[in-house]
Design a protein around this motif. Sequence first.
Motif, PDB file in Angstrom:
ATOM      1  N   ARG A 292      13.240  -2.022 -13.919  1.00  0.00           N
ATOM      2  CA  ARG A 292      12.476  -1.561 -15.082  1.00  0.00           C
ATOM      3  C   ARG A 292      11.596  -0.356 -14.758  1.00  0.00           C
ATOM      4  NH1 ARG A 292      14.057  -6.478 -15.121  1.00  0.00           N
ATOM      5  NH2 ARG A 292      14.292  -7.704 -17.035  1.00  0.00           N
ATOM      6  N   GLY A 293      11.782   0.206 -13.582  1.00  0.00           N
ATOM      7  CA  GLY A 293      11.008   1.378 -13.187  1.00  0.00           C
ATOM      8  C   GLY A 293       9.614   1.066 -12.706  1.00  0.00           C
ATOM      9  N   LEU A 294       9.342  -0.186 -12.346  1.00  0.00           N
ATOM     10  CA  LEU A 294       8.005  -0.608 -11.938  1.00  0.00           C
ATOM     11  C   LEU A 294       7.999  -1.007 -10.467  1.00  0.00           C
ATOM     12  CD1 LEU A 294       7.182  -2.846 -15.041  1.00  0.00           C
ATOM     13  CD2 LEU A 294       6.405  -0.500 -14.640  1.00  0.00           C
ATOM     14  N   ARG A 295       6.764  -1.127  -9.908  1.00  0.00           N
ATOM     15  CA  ARG A 295       6.617  -1.579  -8.531  1.00  0.00           C
ATOM     16  C   ARG A 295       5.251  -2.249  -8.357  1.00  0.00           C
ATOM     17  NH1 ARG A 295       5.592   3.915  -8.504  1.00  0.00           N
ATOM     18  NH2 ARG A 295       3.749   4.617  -7.358  1.00  0.00           N
ATOM     19  N   LEU A 296       5.189  -3.093  -7.338  1.00  0.00           N
ATOM     20  CA  LEU A 296       3.932  -3.782  -7.065  1.00  0.00           C
ATOM     21  C   LEU A 296       2.942  -2.845  -6.389  1.00  0.00           C
ATOM     22  CD1 LEU A 296       5.162  -7.230  -5.680  1.00  0.00           C
ATOM     23  CD2 LEU A 296       4.068  -6.815  -7.878  1.00  0.00           C
ATOM     24  N   SER A 297       1.660  -3.067  -6.664  1.00  0.00           N
ATOM     25  CA  SER A 297       0.597  -2.341  -5.983  1.00  0.00           C
ATOM     26  C   SER A 297       0.339  -3.018  -4.638  1.00  0.00           C
ATOM     27  CB  SER A 297      -0.679  -2.335  -6.829  1.00  0.00           C
ATOM     28  OG  SER A 297      -1.754  -1.787  -6.108  1.00  0.00           O
TER      29      SER A 297
ATOM     30  N   PRO B 214      11.711 -17.231 -15.208  1.00  0.00           N
ATOM     31  CA  PRO B 214      12.998 -17.883 -14.903  1.00  0.00           C
ATOM     32  C   PRO B 214      13.744 -17.240 -13.741  1.00  0.00           C
ATOM     33  CG  PRO B 214      13.104 -16.697 -16.989  1.00  0.00           C
ATOM     34  CD  PRO B 214      11.684 -16.734 -16.579  1.00  0.00           C
ATOM     35  N   THR B 215      13.558 -15.934 -13.523  1.00  0.00           N
ATOM     36  CA  THR B 215      14.202 -15.271 -12.384  1.00  0.00           C
ATOM     37  C   THR B 215      13.667 -15.818 -11.067  1.00  0.00           C
ATOM     38  OG1 THR B 215      14.502 -13.251 -13.694  1.00  0.00           O
ATOM     39  CG2 THR B 215      14.662 -13.044 -11.309  1.00  0.00           C
TER      40      THR B 215
ATOM     41  N   VAL C  97      10.015 -15.306  -2.844  1.00  0.00           N
ATOM     42  CA  VAL C  97       9.444 -14.949  -4.146  1.00  0.00           C
ATOM     43  C   VAL C  97       9.219 -13.448  -4.269  1.00  0.00           C
ATOM     44  CG1 VAL C  97       7.449 -15.250  -5.662  1.00  0.00           C
ATOM     45  CG2 VAL C  97       8.394 -17.211  -4.443  1.00  0.00           C
ATOM     46  N   LYS C  98       8.544 -12.844  -3.284  1.00  0.00           N
ATOM     47  CA  LYS C  98       8.197 -11.429  -3.404  1.00  0.00           C
ATOM     48  C   LYS C  98       9.416 -10.520  -3.499  1.00  0.00           C
ATOM     49  CE  LYS C  98       5.056  -7.973  -1.477  1.00  0.00           C
ATOM     50  NZ  LYS C  98       4.067  -7.681  -0.401  1.00  0.00           N
ATOM     51  N   PRO C  99      10.490 -10.713  -2.705  1.00  0.00           N
ATOM     52  CA  PRO C  99      11.671  -9.847  -2.881  1.00  0.00           C
ATOM     53  C   PRO C  99      12.289  -9.941  -4.271  1.00  0.00           C
ATOM     54  CG  PRO C  99      11.769 -10.981  -0.769  1.00  0.00           C
ATOM     55  CD  PRO C  99      10.640 -11.588  -1.529  1.00  0.00           C
ATOM     56  N   VAL C 100      12.267 -11.134  -4.883  1.00  0.00           N
ATOM     57  CA  VAL C 100      12.800 -11.291  -6.244  1.00  0.00           C
ATOM     58  C   VAL C 100      11.960 -10.505  -7.243  1.00  0.00           C
ATOM     59  CG1 VAL C 100      13.204 -12.961  -8.093  1.00  0.00           C
ATOM     60  CG2 VAL C 100      13.848 -13.513  -5.747  1.00  0.00           C
ATOM     61  N   ILE C 101      10.640 -10.557  -7.084  1.00  0.00           N
ATOM     62  CA  ILE C 101       9.752  -9.818  -7.989  1.00  0.00           C
ATOM     63  C   ILE C 101       9.963  -8.318  -7.837  1.00  0.00           C
ATOM     64  CG2 ILE C 101       7.336  -9.336  -8.537  1.00  0.00           C
ATOM     65  CD1 ILE C 101       6.663 -12.169  -7.615  1.00  0.00           C
TER      66      ILE C 101
ATOM     67  N   GLU D 193      12.626  -6.680  -6.877  1.00  0.00           N
ATOM     68  CA  GLU D 193      13.908  -6.278  -7.457  1.00  0.00           C
ATOM     69  C   GLU D 193      13.862  -6.322  -8.988  1.00  0.00           C
ATOM     70  OE1 GLU D 193      17.752  -4.990  -7.883  1.00  0.00           O
ATOM     71  OE2 GLU D 193      16.402  -4.935  -6.138  1.00  0.00           O
ATOM     72  N   PHE D 194      13.215  -7.340  -9.535  1.00  0.00           N
ATOM     73  CA  PHE D 194      13.075  -7.449 -10.991  1.00  0.00           C
ATOM     74  C   PHE D 194      12.321  -6.251 -11.561  1.00  0.00           C
ATOM     75  CE2 PHE D 194      10.766  -8.748 -14.775  1.00  0.00           C
ATOM     76  CZ  PHE D 194      11.716  -9.430 -15.520  1.00  0.00           C
TER      77      PHE D 194
END
Length: 522
Positions: free
Chosen positions: A300-305, A253-254, A289-293, A295-296
């Motif tokens: 939560r302390g996560l990041r994309l590879s 939904p984000t 799309v990618k900037p929203v992901i 930031e989301f």
Amino acid sequence: MTIDLHGSIGASSAKSRDWKSLGWDKIRRPVRRLQMRIAKAIRENRHGKARALRWLLTHSRAAKFLAVKRVTDNKGHRTPGIDQKVWRTDRQKFQAVNQLTRRGYHPQPLRRIYIKKKNGKLRPLSIPTMLDRAQQALHMLALAPMAETWADRNSYGFREGRCCADAIGQCFIALAKSYAPVWVLEGDIKGCFDEISHEWLLDHIPMDRRTLGQWLRVGFMEKQRLFPTTAGTPQGGITSPALANLTLDGLEPTIRAAIQPRRDKVNFIRYADDFVVTAASKEILEQKVKPVIVEFLRERGLRLSEEKTLITHIAQGFNFLGQQVRKYGKKLLIRPTRQSVRSVLEKARQLIRKCRGLAAAVLIRKLNPLLRGWANYHRHVVSKRVFGRVEYCLRTMLWRWARRNHPNKSRGWIKRRYQSADQHGAFSVWVSDREGKRRVLSVYSVARTVIERHIKVRGGANPYKPEYAEYFEKRRCFAWRTYPVGKTRAFAAGRDKMASQDAVTKESDCRITSAEVDLRKA
């Protein structure tokens, strides 16, 4: 034997403490009712009511029995924690039920082991003790209905009634049409389970904060040394998949709130920490799309590879859950990936090498689960040619095994020994069962696996809603599967054998029923 589900074990059970003879259907019934009430309270935003029902469930005698049953019946029930204890006897299981209390409970450190990944690296697994696993299973009974109610519509990993085939089916729905989006973002979260913020989990996961904090910060033992855990939920625990899902729920939904789904043709499909996002253009994925992901995930302390997160055109194809999704002109084809084919052949090759000098029956019994499991996983996509190539390679490996085991025998003798028992010429031998009856034991034929279209689960279906109880019960039934015209599944001597029939079959054969038509429309 009688059991008081809200109190102690009945008097008659003291004499015959038989774990397997318990009325498990009767034990599951009150637990399921409480889970449905929790899900209803969450849908109505009555969080105080849900909290009270969670307390009832985690203190229920029936739930404690199911928690112990789960940890003693799963595949890892023989793997101990750092205390080197497992629950094998009925007496130990009944004692474990009495130990599942909140008062005085303190989890022990995890036992760290490593398993190989596909790329050759090692994946760390943290094994809790049996008591800690049972405590996690007990709280999972209360956490599952909330996780299902809050789950994203197109999230398919570690959810009841959903599987990889549903995620692949959604990929087909999103990409198969001629006007479908042509750009795909392949997302991969770096160290998802190991990097989730503890503070975020404690603030947002609706369960006992004290117990959750103990599980997260308990640490792990490796080479007789205790290491602390400052982030992440360790892989190997029962609650880890649910916690990861609750962390990533809300991503769909984000994304949809930041774009115009219809105009931008954005679709989101996630399985655990792997996901794909479609769009009409590459710029939409890069700029919206990618900037929203990012930031989301940052919250939560996560990041994309960066190495594994790619933006690909559908004509080049992408790999997702062991399948290659690629469009050839206007035709979308989903096939097993080359890595998946190489993996199953390498496993079969290693297994055949280990069985040199052993009886053929031993080899077949070890080989069949591997081949059957791999073929069943890929039977819902375009796999017929791949299955034929795998079958050819397997026949070559088995022929070399037979020639090596019988170097002084002729080719005709080997064929009569290993290829004459089965009517289709598969590698087979004659064996005797426990009753002394002779039967044929054959290597599973990958090439003869029936390719059947998977009926995708409804996006909004919730197993904790009363109106969907019958729906999920029918999906679990074996007779719900459909087969191509002219083929049916015949049951004889307790085994299912493929039998070719005429196109005109009897009414008792497996055909697409009206109920299945309704499912396909949904």
